[in-house]
Design a protein around this motif. Structure first.
Motif, PDB file in Angstrom:
ATOM      1  N   LEU A  68       3.269  69.390  16.709  1.00 39.78           N
ATOM      2  CA  LEU A  68       2.041  68.391  17.325  1.00 39.78           C
ATOM      3  C   LEU A  68       1.156  69.167  17.825  1.00 39.78           C
ATOM      4  N   ASN A  69       0.735  70.554  17.359  1.00 36.64           N
ATOM      5  CA  ASN A  69      -0.797  70.330  16.662  1.00 36.64           C
ATOM      6  C   ASN A  69      -0.916  70.556  15.603  1.00 36.64           C
ATOM      7  N   GLN A  70      -0.543  69.935  14.644  1.00 37.22           N
ATOM      8  CA  GLN A  70      -0.966  69.947  13.338  1.00 37.22           C
ATOM      9  C   GLN A  70      -1.709  68.364  13.362  1.00 37.22           C
ATOM     10  N   LEU A  71      -0.985  67.612  14.265  1.00 37.36           N
ATOM     11  CA  LEU A  71      -1.053  65.463  14.459  1.00 37.36           C
ATOM     12  C   LEU A  71      -2.283  65.964  15.923  1.00 37.36           C
ATOM     13  N   ASN A  72      -2.507  66.535  16.419  1.00 37.51           N
ATOM     14  CA  ASN A  72      -3.404  66.775  17.892  1.00 37.51           C
ATOM     15  C   ASN A  72      -5.526  67.350  16.909  1.00 37.51           C
ATOM     16  N   GLY A  73      -4.697  68.107  15.700  1.00 40.37           N
ATOM     17  CA  GLY A  73      -5.758  68.780  14.455  1.00 40.37           C
ATOM     18  C   GLY A  73      -6.054  70.438  15.058  1.00 40.37           C
ATOM     19  N   GLU A  74      -4.906  70.776  16.162  1.00 41.57           N
ATOM     20  CA  GLU A  74      -5.248  72.066  16.305  1.00 41.57           C
ATOM     21  C   GLU A  74      -5.339  73.092  15.267  1.00 41.57           C
ATOM     22  N   TRP A  75      -4.347  72.700  14.643  1.00 44.76           N
ATOM     23  CA  TRP A  75      -3.428  73.465  13.240  1.00 44.76           C
ATOM     24  C   TRP A  75      -4.260  72.438  12.245  1.00 44.76           C
ATOM     25  N   PRO A  76      -4.739  73.507  11.207  1.00 47.63           N
ATOM     26  CA  PRO A  76      -4.479  72.565  10.043  1.00 47.63           C
ATOM     27  C   PRO A  76      -3.391  72.822   9.071  1.00 47.63           C
ATOM     28  N   CYS A  77      -3.099  71.934   8.423  1.00 44.11           N
ATOM     29  CA  CYS A  77      -1.222  71.217   7.663  1.00 44.11           C
ATOM     30  C   CYS A  77      -1.724  71.474   6.305  1.00 44.11           C
ATOM     31  N   MET A  78      -1.726  73.012   5.814  1.00 48.88           N
ATOM     32  CA  MET A  78      -1.950  73.963   5.200  1.00 48.88           C
ATOM     33  C   MET A  78      -0.373  73.383   3.770  1.00 48.88           C
ATOM     34  N   GLU A  79       0.534  72.403   4.127  1.00 48.40           N
ATOM     35  CA  GLU A  79       1.826  72.539   3.166  1.00 48.40           C
ATOM     36  C   GLU A  79       2.012  70.976   2.696  1.00 48.40           C
ATOM     37  N   GLU A  80       1.773  70.644   1.407  1.00 50.91           N
ATOM     38  CA  GLU A  80       1.929  69.397   1.083  1.00 50.91           C
ATOM     39  C   GLU A  80       2.880  68.681   1.627  1.00 50.91           C
ATOM     40  N   GLU A  81       3.471  69.463   1.650  1.00 50.67           N
ATOM     41  CA  GLU A  81       4.931  68.002   1.858  1.00 50.67           C
ATOM     42  C   GLU A  81       4.873  67.808   3.844  1.00 50.67           C
ATOM     43  N   LEU A  82       3.430  68.851   4.437  1.00 54.48           N
ATOM     44  CA  LEU A  82       3.738  68.657   5.953  1.00 54.48           C
ATOM     45  C   LEU A  82       2.450  67.232   6.107  1.00 54.48           C
ATOM     46  N   THR A  83       1.343  67.514   4.801  1.00 54.77           N
ATOM     47  CA  THR A  83       0.586  67.051   4.799  1.00 54.77           C
ATOM     48  C   THR A  83       0.712  64.745   4.327  1.00 54.77           C
ATOM     49  N   LYS A  84       2.062  65.116   3.692  1.00 52.98           N
ATOM     50  CA  LYS A  84       2.028  63.671   3.670  1.00 52.98           C
ATOM     51  C   LYS A  84       3.090  63.557   5.134  1.00 52.98           C
ATOM     52  N   TRP A  85       3.784  63.911   5.555  1.00 54.14           N
ATOM     53  CA  TRP A  85       4.607  63.217   6.505  1.00 54.14           C
ATOM     54  C   TRP A  85       3.453  63.451   7.777  1.00 54.14           C
ATOM     55  N   ALA A  86       2.322  63.810   8.046  1.00 56.76           N
ATOM     56  CA  ALA A  86       1.567  63.527   9.147  1.00 56.76           C
ATOM     57  C   ALA A  86       0.555  62.401   8.446  1.00 56.76           C
ATOM     58  N   ASP A  87      -0.299  61.855   7.048  1.00 54.41           N
ATOM     59  CA  ASP A  87      -0.475  61.370   6.975  1.00 54.41           C
ATOM     60  C   ASP A  87       0.337  59.783   7.470  1.00 54.41           C
ATOM     61  N   ARG A  88       1.535  59.769   6.618  1.00 57.40           N
ATOM     62  CA  ARG A  88       2.554  58.830   7.267  1.00 57.40           C
ATOM     63  C   ARG A  88       2.514  57.965   8.237  1.00 57.40           C
ATOM     64  N   VAL A  89       2.522  59.603   9.277  1.00 55.87           N
ATOM     65  CA  VAL A  89       2.684  58.964  10.567  1.00 55.87           C
ATOM     66  C   VAL A  89       1.226  58.184  11.323  1.00 55.87           C
ATOM     67  N   GLU A  90       0.302  58.955  10.632  1.00 55.45           N
ATOM     68  CA  GLU A  90      -0.916  58.305  11.249  1.00 55.45           C
ATOM     69  C   GLU A  90      -0.735  57.309  11.040  1.00 55.45           C
ATOM     70  N   HIS A  91      -0.531  56.934   9.838  1.00 50.62           N
ATOM     71  CA  HIS A  91      -1.092  55.695   9.306  1.00 50.62           C
ATOM     72  C   HIS A  91       0.099  54.417   9.830  1.00 50.62           C
ATOM     73  N   ASP A  92       1.230  54.931  10.111  1.00 46.99           N
ATOM     74  CA  ASP A  92       2.077  53.968  10.128  1.00 46.99           C
ATOM     75  C   ASP A  92       1.612  53.650  12.191  1.00 46.99           C
ATOM     76  N   LEU A  93       1.205  54.557  12.836  1.00 44.39           N
ATOM     77  CA  LEU A  93       0.595  54.638  14.075  1.00 44.39           C
ATOM     78  C   LEU A  93      -0.549  53.703  14.399  1.00 44.39           C
ATOM     79  N   GLU A  94      -1.104  53.491  12.473  1.00 39.62           N
ATOM     80  CA  GLU A  94      -2.628  52.620  12.708  1.00 39.62           C
ATOM     81  C   GLU A  94      -2.357  51.824  12.748  1.00 39.62           C
ATOM     82  N   ASN A  95      -1.101  50.944  11.860  1.00 40.23           N
ATOM     83  CA  ASN A  95      -0.519  49.730  11.946  1.00 40.23           C
ATOM     84  C   ASN A  95      -0.090  48.909  12.851  1.00 40.23           C
ATOM     85  N   LEU A  96       0.393  50.182  14.011  1.00 43.67           N
ATOM     86  CA  LEU A  96       1.341  49.679  15.009  1.00 43.67           C
ATOM     87  C   LEU A  96      -0.348  49.175  16.458  1.00 43.67           C
ATOM     88  N   GLY A  97      -1.126  49.645  15.947  1.00 43.27           N
ATOM     89  CA  GLY A  97      -2.249  49.649  16.960  1.00 43.27           C
ATOM     90  C   GLY A  97      -2.042  51.023  18.164  1.00 43.27           C
TER      91      GLY A  97
END
Length: 217
Positions: free
Chosen positions: A153-182
């Motif tokens: 939640l803190n990474q998605l809120n932008g309060e914490w940095p996302c340093m791990e590559e795998e977690l960055t991929k998951w965060a990007d995937r989540v944000e991409h799918d949310l954007e696609n659904l509006g």
């Protein structure tokens, strides 16, 4: 959708003042606006949405008629569990929503093998919930996502940095799918006790108990 009421009030002697309410669900705002109209002293009343667009009471009523048949007023609970011995992950989500003037609860879990940490399982559980929202044809509305993972939640809120590559991929995937659904997300952090339904679904998945149900509440 949440809105704010903006009201210009006029006294019998002609003194005017403008007031703006806190943000509230559109259905509640319409009820309050209709009650204010009964006083006969409101001069103007409008509704301000999340994009600062102004709508009249008539437009809001038309909007409400349009969304009644679609899922709305949605809250999503999610949780992920990870077994360090088997490297299996249990994902769980509970989605509460309104449709056709009724309230529903959707519960879903899943057992997967390809993850490496509990934080990944938490992200995967949120992604599972978003997939279920897509299957419900949810689109173009704000939704509250509730979980007990400070990392996610803190990474998605932008309060914490996302340093791990795998977690960055998951965060990007989540944000991409949310954007696609509006979907405009808001995130709420709760204790594990406050997230016990999703936690139980994730635990059941790790035990091989599959849950997929929707019921009226």
């Amino acid at each position: 959708m949440n809105v704010r009421i903006e009201l210009t009030y006029k006294t019998p002697k002609g003194t005017e003042a403008t007031f703006r309410s806190d943000e509230m669900y559109v259905g509640e705002a319409i009820l309050i606006a209709e009650d204010l109209e009964k006083t006969g002293r409101k001069k103007d009343i409008s509704f301000i949405d999340n994009y600062d667009a102004s709508l009249t009471l008539k437009e809001m009523k038309q909007f409400m008629k349009g969304i009644q048949t679609e899922p709305h007023k949605i809250t999503v609970y999610f949780d992920g569990g990870f077994n360090v011995e088997t490297y299996q992950s249990g994902l769980g989500c509970a989605i509460y929503y309104h449709q056709n003037r009724k309230s529903y609860r959707l519960r879903k879990n899943a057992l997967i093998d390809e993850l490496d940490s509990n934080n990944e399982a938490e992200y995967a559980a949120l992604h599972l919930a978003i997939q279920e929202l897509g299957l419900l044809n949810v689109a173009n509305i704000p939704i509250t996502f509730v979980g007990d993972s400070q990392v996610v939640l803190n990474q998605l809120n932008g309060e914490w940095p996302c340093m791990e590559e795998e977690l960055t991929k998951w965060a990007d995937r989540v944000e991409h799918d949310l954007e696609n659904l509006g979907i405009t997300p808001s995130y709420k952090l709760v204790s594990r006790k406050g997230n016990k339904e999703a936690d139980q679904l994730a635990s059941q998945a790790l035990k091989g108990i599959e849950i997929s149900s929707t019921k009226e509440t």
